[in-house]
Design a protein around this motif. Structure first.
Motif, short mmCIF file in Angstrom:
data_model
loop_
_atom_site.label_atom_id
_atom_site.label_comp_id
_atom_site.label_asym_id
_atom_site.label_seq_id
_atom_site.Cartn_x
_atom_site.Cartn_y
_atom_site.Cartn_z
N PHE A 19 -4.13 -9.61 -76.70
CA PHE A 19 -4.25 -8.17 -76.59
C PHE A 19 -5.68 -7.66 -76.72
O PHE A 19 -6.06 -6.69 -76.08
N ASP A 20 -6.49 -8.29 -77.55
CA ASP A 20 -7.89 -7.84 -77.68
C ASP A 20 -8.61 -7.94 -76.33
O ASP A 20 -9.34 -7.02 -75.95
N SER A 21 -8.40 -9.05 -75.62
CA SER A 21 -9.01 -9.20 -74.30
C SER A 21 -8.42 -8.19 -73.31
O SER A 21 -9.13 -7.66 -72.45
N ALA A 22 -7.14 -7.90 -73.45
CA ALA A 22 -6.50 -6.91 -72.57
C ALA A 22 -7.11 -5.53 -72.80
O ALA A 22 -7.46 -4.83 -71.84
N TYR A 23 -7.25 -5.13 -74.06
CA TYR A 23 -7.83 -3.82 -74.35
C TYR A 23 -9.25 -3.71 -73.79
O TYR A 23 -9.63 -2.69 -73.20
N GLU A 24 -10.01 -4.77 -73.96
CA GLU A 24 -11.39 -4.78 -73.47
C GLU A 24 -11.43 -4.64 -71.95
O GLU A 24 -12.25 -3.90 -71.41
N SER A 25 -10.54 -5.34 -71.26
CA SER A 25 -10.51 -5.28 -69.80
C SER A 25 -10.10 -3.88 -69.32
O SER A 25 -10.72 -3.33 -68.39
N PHE A 26 -9.08 -3.31 -69.93
CA PHE A 26 -8.66 -1.97 -69.52
C PHE A 26 -9.72 -0.93 -69.84
O PHE A 26 -9.94 0.02 -69.07
N ASP A 27 -10.39 -1.09 -70.99
CA ASP A 27 -11.48 -0.17 -71.32
C ASP A 27 -12.58 -0.23 -70.26
O ASP A 27 -13.13 0.80 -69.85
N SER A 28 -12.90 -1.44 -69.79
CA SER A 28 -13.92 -1.60 -68.74
C SER A 28 -13.46 -0.93 -67.45
O SER A 28 -14.25 -0.27 -66.77
N ALA A 29 -12.18 -1.08 -67.12
CA ALA A 29 -11.65 -0.45 -65.92
C ALA A 29 -11.76 1.07 -66.02
O ALA A 29 -12.14 1.74 -65.04
N LEU A 30 -11.45 1.61 -67.19
CA LEU A 30 -11.49 3.06 -67.35
C LEU A 30 -12.91 3.60 -67.44
O LEU A 30 -13.16 4.75 -67.07
N GLU A 31 -13.84 2.80 -67.92
CA GLU A 31 -15.24 3.22 -67.90
C GLU A 31 -15.74 3.38 -66.47
O GLU A 31 -16.49 4.30 -66.15
N LEU A 32 -15.29 2.46 -65.61
CA LEU A 32 -15.71 2.51 -64.20
C LEU A 32 -14.91 3.53 -63.39
O LEU A 32 -15.42 4.09 -62.42
N ALA A 33 -13.66 3.77 -63.79
CA ALA A 33 -12.80 4.70 -63.05
C ALA A 33 -11.94 5.48 -64.05
O ALA A 33 -10.77 5.16 -64.25
N PRO A 34 -12.54 6.48 -64.70
CA PRO A 34 -11.81 7.23 -65.75
C PRO A 34 -10.53 7.88 -65.25
O PRO A 34 -9.62 8.16 -66.04
N GLU A 35 -10.45 8.13 -63.94
CA GLU A 35 -9.29 8.81 -63.39
C GLU A 35 -8.13 7.87 -63.06
O GLU A 35 -7.07 8.31 -62.58
N ALA A 38 -0.13 -2.21 -72.95
CA ALA A 38 -0.69 -3.31 -73.74
C ALA A 38 -0.71 -2.95 -75.23
O ALA A 38 -0.37 -3.79 -76.09
N LEU A 39 -1.06 -1.72 -75.55
CA LEU A 39 -1.06 -1.28 -76.94
C LEU A 39 0.37 -1.28 -77.50
O LEU A 39 0.60 -1.62 -78.66
N TYR A 40 1.33 -0.92 -76.66
CA TYR A 40 2.74 -0.94 -77.06
C TYR A 40 3.18 -2.35 -77.41
O TYR A 40 3.77 -2.59 -78.48
N TYR A 41 2.88 -3.31 -76.53
CA TYR A 41 3.27 -4.69 -76.81
C TYR A 41 2.46 -5.27 -77.97
O TYR A 41 2.94 -6.18 -78.66
N GLY A 42 1.27 -4.73 -78.18
CA GLY A 42 0.46 -5.19 -79.31
C GLY A 42 0.83 -4.54 -80.62
O GLY A 42 0.20 -4.80 -81.65
N GLY A 43 1.86 -3.68 -80.61
CA GLY A 43 2.34 -3.04 -81.84
C GLY A 43 1.51 -1.86 -82.31
O GLY A 43 1.69 -1.39 -83.44
N ARG A 44 0.64 -1.36 -81.46
CA ARG A 44 -0.22 -0.22 -81.84
C ARG A 44 0.35 1.04 -81.18
O ARG A 44 -0.19 1.60 -80.23
N HIS A 45 1.47 1.50 -81.71
CA HIS A 45 2.28 2.50 -81.02
C HIS A 45 1.63 3.88 -80.96
O HIS A 45 1.77 4.59 -79.96
N ARG A 46 0.93 4.28 -81.99
CA ARG A 46 0.31 5.60 -81.97
C ARG A 46 -0.82 5.66 -80.94
O ARG A 46 -0.96 6.65 -80.20
N LEU A 47 -1.62 4.61 -80.89
CA LEU A 47 -2.66 4.56 -79.87
C LEU A 47 -2.04 4.49 -78.49
O LEU A 47 -2.55 5.10 -77.53
N ALA A 48 -0.95 3.75 -78.36
CA ALA A 48 -0.24 3.66 -77.08
C ALA A 48 0.25 5.04 -76.65
O ALA A 48 0.14 5.41 -75.47
#
Length: 302
Positions: free
Chosen positions: A118-134, A145-155
């Motif tokens: 999940f840490d690598s997943a969050y990093e990859s999605f963050d990079s995608a959103l930095e390049l394409a925020p929309e 990914a946050l949901y499956y990682g158990g981070r429900h509030r952030l999800a």
């Protein structure tokens, strides 16, 4: 709940047919076949495309940007055939030659989610959103990914942002429901019902809102599957829709702690070989979650 569908519990016939089963929450049982499509198989066109892209990569005069594009195209082709490790390697190579590709970061994030990294997943999605925020897809995938990682509030926060960008997307509405249900099931259902009544008549997303209606119990399960079979003549489209329907119906039963039914449905979702759909990918995660839940319940009872 559709009494006709719970007959998928007859274990040996899971992938092709179902039999008569005694259902604890229905008074009747009946013999029926689970709606199926022919499992998707590699086509000669897909195989030739991979061959030609591989030959193109051997040319030394390609610019880095073109080489990155070719790796991306070949990675997509591998992905559609279920060759996940080869696809991931090609996507990583593509980024090495041309890093500014949000769609590639998004795909890698999905791969990392599949393997519980999940840490690598969050990093990859963050990079995608930095390049394409929309990007609604990257935002929704990060929430999942946050949901499956158990981070429900952030999800929940992430899926709310995706909903703000496209409130008419039934799949974002479904995932918001699944995420919020982990914290407040009543509020989650109310939100989904509001979205359903606000957008169900949109012609472009009739199918997606049918899935929402099924999740809510606003329409009979059999009606949704009849709609699929009546409106879909192309086997590929049929496989796509059945993969989605079986996955979300599986989620509904899983949330009700009807684990045997959910397992059968996830296996049906997997059986169509729609490798590129998240519903196919994450059915494996859901099976693992059910296994762990049952194991924990068994351990606590002894």
């Amino acid at each position: 709940m559709a009494k006709w569908f719970l007959t998928v519990l007859t274990g040996l016939g899971l992938l092709l047919s179902v039999g008569c089963s005694s259902i604890r929450h229905q008074q009747e049982s009946e013999w029926l076949y689970a709606p199926m499509a022919r499992p998707l198989q590699p086509t000669i066109q897909q195989e030739v495309k991979i061959l030609r892209l591989s030959q193109l990569l051997q040319q030394k005069e390609l610019t880095d940007e073109i080489r990155a594009k070719v790796f991306f195209e070949r990675g997509n082709s591998y992905d559609m055939l279920g060759l996940k490790n080869l696809a991931r390697l090609d996507f990583e190579q593509s980024l090495r030659f041309y890093p500014s590709q949000p769609e590639v970061f998004n795909m890698l994030g999905v791969y990392y989610t599949e393997i519980n990294d999940f840490d690598s997943a969050y990093e990859s999605f963050d990079s995608a959103l930095e390049l394409a925020p929309e990007s609604v897809y990257a935002g929704r995938n990060l929430a999942i990914a946050l949901y499956y990682g158990g981070r429900h509030r952030l999800a929940r926060d992430e899926i709310e942002q995706a909903m703000q960008q496209d409130s008419a997307d039934p799949f974002s509405a479904l995932w918001r429901y699944l995420i919020v249900s982990e914290m407040d099931a009543e509020a989650a259902r109310k939100q989904l019902m509001q979205s359903y009544h606000a957008h169900q008549s949109q012609p472009k997303e009739t199918w997606g809102w049918s899935l929402v209606a099924m999740m809510l119990g606003e329409t009979d399960d059999s009606t949704v599957f009849k709609q699929i079979m009546q409106e879909t003549s192309d086997n590929t489209v049929l496989a796509h829709r059945l993969t989605e329907a079986y996955f979300y119906l599986g989620k509904r039963y899983q949330m009700q702690a009807h684990y045997a039914e959910a397992v059968a449905l996830y296996k049906l979702a997997i059986s169509m070989n729609v490798y590129e759909y998240i519903e196919h990918r994450y059915a494996f995660l859901e099976l693992e979650r059910i296994y762990n839940t049952i194991k924990d319940e068994h351990s606590s009872s002894h």
